[in-house]
Scaffold this motif. Sequence first.
Motif, PDB file in Angstrom:
ATOM      1  N   ASP A  37      -7.447  -2.717   1.639  1.00 14.00           N
ATOM      2  CA  ASP A  37      -6.459  -3.577   0.987  1.00 14.00           C
ATOM      3  C   ASP A  37      -7.000  -4.997   0.801  1.00 14.00           C
ATOM      4  OD1 ASP A  37      -3.913  -2.784   0.020  1.00 14.00           O
ATOM      5  OD2 ASP A  37      -2.963  -4.233   1.361  1.00 14.00           O
ATOM      6  N   GLN A  41      -7.555  -6.864  -2.701  1.00 11.79           N
ATOM      7  CA  GLN A  41      -6.842  -8.122  -2.947  1.00 11.79           C
ATOM      8  C   GLN A  41      -7.837  -9.224  -3.321  1.00 11.79           C
ATOM      9  OE1 GLN A  41      -3.761  -8.866  -3.336  1.00 11.79           O
ATOM     10  NE2 GLN A  41      -2.622  -7.220  -2.371  1.00 11.79           N
ATOM     11  N   PRO A  47      -3.070  -4.503  -4.339  1.00 13.56           N
ATOM     12  CA  PRO A  47      -3.118  -3.702  -3.112  1.00 13.56           C
ATOM     13  C   PRO A  47      -3.778  -2.342  -3.367  1.00 13.56           C
ATOM     14  CG  PRO A  47      -0.886  -3.764  -3.974  1.00 13.56           C
ATOM     15  CD  PRO A  47      -1.713  -4.652  -4.855  1.00 13.56           C
TER      16      PRO A  47
END
Length: 169
Positions: A37, A41, A47
């Motif tokens: 994640d 990001q 995500p």
Amino acid sequence: MEPMKKSDPEPQWLTEDEQHVWRAYLHATTLLEDHLDRQLQRDAKMPHIYFGLLVQLSEAPRHRLRMTELAMSAKITRSRLSHAIARLEKNGWVRREDCPSDKRGQFAVLTDEGLEVLQRTAPGHVDAVRQALFERLSPEQLKSLGEIMKIVAEGLQPKEAGADLPWLR
């Protein structure tokens, strides 16, 4: 939650070894998901779940799937999918199209911009997956992990009609 009655059977608690395996699994999967994640990001401002949706669409014929099929393949609720697709639409990476054969149905369609983002982001994501998982395990361990995860997934995939499945909620 109702209190246990005297006649209720005693729960079969995890053994010490099972407890260690269970907690190691939870710890590793939580850290792995967080690692992936953070990478996505940082590299694409999205995500991990959104990246997975873009991948699903990129692999579909004409880069489009019915929303119900996408929810099923992503193993998420229709509500969560709708929210994710709204965010991806806002970014210009996905668009929705009405289904001509079903007034209530919709397609999610990967846009050219979404495909570009996916192609630009995929190499870093593959590196993150490789570094976090594949480079840490021997070929034998990888084979065992694949077999184990297949058994777990097959055991959890309900086969009966009317099953409580996320994509039906």
